[in-house]
Design a protein around this motif. Structure first.
Motif, short mmCIF file in Angstrom:
data_model
loop_
_atom_site.label_atom_id
_atom_site.label_comp_id
_atom_site.label_asym_id
_atom_site.label_seq_id
_atom_site.Cartn_x
_atom_site.Cartn_y
_atom_site.Cartn_z
N LYS A 151 0.85 -1.19 0.00
CA LYS A 151 0.00 0.00 0.00
C LYS A 151 0.88 1.24 0.00
CE LYS A 151 -4.16 1.85 2.15
NZ LYS A 151 -5.18 1.66 3.21
N LYS A 152 0.46 2.31 -0.67
CA LYS A 152 1.27 3.51 -0.78
C LYS A 152 1.42 4.20 0.57
CE LYS A 152 0.23 4.50 -5.63
NZ LYS A 152 -0.34 5.49 -6.59
N ILE A 153 2.64 4.70 0.82
CA ILE A 153 2.94 5.32 2.11
C ILE A 153 2.07 6.55 2.33
CG2 ILE A 153 4.70 6.57 3.44
CD1 ILE A 153 6.78 4.69 2.17
N SER A 154 2.04 7.47 1.37
CA SER A 154 1.30 8.72 1.55
C SER A 154 -0.17 8.45 1.81
CB SER A 154 1.48 9.62 0.33
OG SER A 154 2.82 10.02 0.20
N GLU A 155 -0.74 7.52 1.06
CA GLU A 155 -2.15 7.17 1.22
C GLU A 155 -2.43 6.61 2.60
OE1 GLU A 155 -5.10 3.72 -0.55
OE2 GLU A 155 -3.65 4.65 -1.92
N THR A 156 -1.52 5.78 3.09
CA THR A 156 -1.69 5.15 4.40
C THR A 156 -1.59 6.17 5.53
OG1 THR A 156 -0.78 3.08 3.56
CG2 THR A 156 -0.80 3.37 5.95
N LEU A 157 -0.63 7.07 5.43
CA LEU A 157 -0.48 8.08 6.48
C LEU A 157 -1.67 9.03 6.49
CD1 LEU A 157 3.34 8.92 6.31
CD2 LEU A 157 2.16 7.10 7.56
N ARG A 158 -2.19 9.36 5.32
CA ARG A 158 -3.41 10.19 5.28
C ARG A 158 -4.60 9.44 5.87
NH1 ARG A 158 -1.44 11.91 0.18
NH2 ARG A 158 -2.70 10.33 -0.88
N GLN A 159 -4.66 8.15 5.64
CA GLN A 159 -5.74 7.34 6.20
C GLN A 159 -5.72 7.39 7.72
OE1 GLN A 159 -5.72 3.24 4.91
NE2 GLN A 159 -7.46 2.69 6.20
N PHE A 160 -4.52 7.32 8.30
CA PHE A 160 -4.38 7.43 9.76
C PHE A 160 -4.91 8.78 10.23
CE2 PHE A 160 -1.95 9.14 13.32
CZ PHE A 160 -2.19 8.18 14.29
N GLU A 161 -4.50 9.86 9.56
CA GLU A 161 -4.93 11.20 9.95
C GLU A 161 -6.44 11.35 9.82
OE1 GLU A 161 -4.19 15.89 8.70
OE2 GLU A 161 -2.88 14.32 7.91
N GLN A 162 -7.01 10.83 8.74
CA GLN A 162 -8.45 10.94 8.51
C GLN A 162 -9.26 10.16 9.55
OE1 GLN A 162 -8.65 9.57 4.48
NE2 GLN A 162 -7.86 11.49 3.63
N LYS A 163 -8.68 9.10 10.07
CA LYS A 163 -9.35 8.30 11.09
C LYS A 163 -9.25 8.96 12.47
CE LYS A 163 -10.88 4.77 13.56
NZ LYS A 163 -12.33 4.50 13.69
N ARG A 164 -8.07 9.39 12.84
CA ARG A 164 -7.85 9.83 14.21
C ARG A 164 -8.18 11.31 14.44
NH1 ARG A 164 -8.00 8.10 18.40
NH2 ARG A 164 -6.05 8.70 19.38
N LYS A 165 -7.97 12.15 13.45
CA LYS A 165 -8.12 13.59 13.68
C LYS A 165 -9.52 13.96 14.14
CE LYS A 165 -6.35 17.89 11.72
NZ LYS A 165 -5.71 18.48 10.53
N PRO A 166 -10.59 13.48 13.51
CA PRO A 166 -11.94 13.82 14.00
C PRO A 166 -12.17 13.37 15.44
CG PRO A 166 -12.06 12.91 11.78
CD PRO A 166 -10.66 12.68 12.25
N GLU A 167 -11.62 12.23 15.81
CA GLU A 167 -11.77 11.74 17.18
C GLU A 167 -11.12 12.69 18.17
OE1 GLU A 167 -10.22 7.79 17.38
OE2 GLU A 167 -11.55 7.01 15.82
N LEU A 168 -9.95 13.23 17.81
CA LEU A 168 -9.24 14.12 18.73
C LEU A 168 -9.91 15.50 18.79
CD1 LEU A 168 -6.80 13.35 20.46
CD2 LEU A 168 -7.15 11.80 18.55
N ILE A 169 -10.46 15.94 17.68
CA ILE A 169 -11.22 17.20 17.69
C ILE A 169 -12.42 17.08 18.63
CG2 ILE A 169 -12.68 18.71 16.29
CD1 ILE A 169 -10.73 18.18 13.96
N THR A 170 -13.09 15.93 18.58
CA THR A 170 -14.22 15.69 19.49
C THR A 170 -13.76 15.65 20.94
OG1 THR A 170 -15.43 14.44 17.80
CG2 THR A 170 -16.05 14.05 20.09
#
Length: 362
Positions: A324-343
């Protein structure tokens, strides 16, 4: 001296250390870099909630930590006029677990060190991030005590180096800081005889005071003060200030009188929360406090960094074993966790706002 690795993690706090172990266990070569000369320097936020406990048990680390020493707190108490007036018992069997940072990191490192794909570098200060012609981060330059400059070439760089992250600054990532209106005075004193492990709260001059029982027979005091007020506070008489703490928790009288005798016995923590504008950038990722600094409210910080490491280790497995592509995977992590931390940040603001309501008579 030059090194090559799959993943270079800067910062050997709980999140960085756990991620390094979980990657090494998957035979993903990992170098963990720590600026300090030793693991486990004193850390304020050492309390596990059910999320952190579950992750450590999932990866079979909790048992070793328990053998080294931890403390389950029995309940949460609210105190007024020197007496407890409200008690909350947890359905989990405890209201939180104090885990000394040294025990946590020692246990993780002990298990990580078994794997040949793991390398820990202490006393190593990152000075530069390296990039290729495409702008992708390809490694770091650092100064290591006794060796001078070293270079670590890496496919992925993880900045897990705390709220004042060097990696974040070197990568020119903006950090959005939010003021919560208070700072915190910390102190640690021996627990009196027959002290029952618990979390205790009181309201002193409309400011929160919290007591957290700690392993090895200590009580940690966290006292909220108005943001930026400490210089003026230090110019005032110390005795009336500390008497308020004694009045709030009379059973601590002897311990307070013996171990908090001047302003210098407190440590000041500047309280803020922050969420970095981006977490992933050109094969570099921010983790834990480097990406999302939490306030002490709710004791989320340690547990959220463990959750980061747990999720990211699974995602990076896809990079190295499923192409799996590195950039895509790191963005996936951010997209998953960032909303949780904002909440969670919103929850912290709400808890701080509503704290005094616990002391209003029904």
């Amino acid at each position: 001296m030059n090194y090559q690795t799959d993943v270079c993690i800067i910062g050997a706090g709980p999140g960085g250390a756990l991620l390094a172990y979980l990657l090494a266990k998957q035979n993903i070569s990992t170098i963990l870099i720590e600026r300090s000369d030793e693991l486990g320097k004193e850390f304020r936020g050492e309390h596990l909630n059910e999320d952190g406990e579950m992750i450590l048990k999932k990866h079979h680390i909790f048992e070793e930590i328990e053998s080294l020493g931890l403390l389950r707190m029995s309940r949460v108490e609210y105190w007024k006029d020197g007496h407890v007036f409200k008690t909350i018992e947890s359905e989990l069997g405890h209201a939180g677990i104090h885990v000394p940072q040294q025990h946590l990191l020692q246990s993780i490192n002990n298990q990580a060190s078994i794997h040949l794909s793991y390398k820990l570098m202490l006393g190593t200060k990152v000075t530069e991030l390296m990039q290729n012609e495409k702008g992708q981060y390809t490694g770091i330059k650092a100064q290591q005590k006794g060796r001078g400059e070293i270079i670590v070439e890496s496919k992925i760089i993880i900045g897990a180096d705390g709220r004042y992250s060097t990696v974040r600054k070197l990568a020119h990532i903006k950090n959005n800081i939010h003021n919560h209106g208070y700072d915190l005075l910390w102190a640690k004193i021996p627990a009196p005889a027959n002290w029952e492990p618990s979390i205790k709260f009181s309201l002193v001059k409309q400011q929160q005071v919290a007591l957290f029982s700690q392993a090895k027979g200590f009580v940690q005091i966290g006292w909220n003060i108005e943001k930026g007020s400490y210089p003026a506070l230090r110019k005032q008489s110390f005795r009336p200030f500390i008497q308020r703490l004694i009045d709030a928790f009379p059973s601590l009288n002897l311990s307070i009188e013996s171990f908090i005798t001047s302003w210098s016995d407190f440590t000041l923590l500047s309280v803020q929360s922050s969420i970095s504008e981006v977490w992933s950038k050109h094969h570099l990722l921010l983790l834990g406090d480097a990406a999302h600094t939490m306030t002490p409210a709710g004791a989320f910080g340690l547990n959220e960094s463990l959750k980061d490491a747990d999720l990211l280790s699974d995602l990076l497995h896809q990079v190295f074993y499923q192409n799996k592509k590195i950039s895509e995977t790191l963005r996936q992590f951010e997209q998953k966790r960032k909303p949780e931390l904002i909440t969670l940040e919103r929850i912290q603001f709400q808890r701080e706002k509503e704290f005094s309501s616990h002391f209003i008579s029904s």
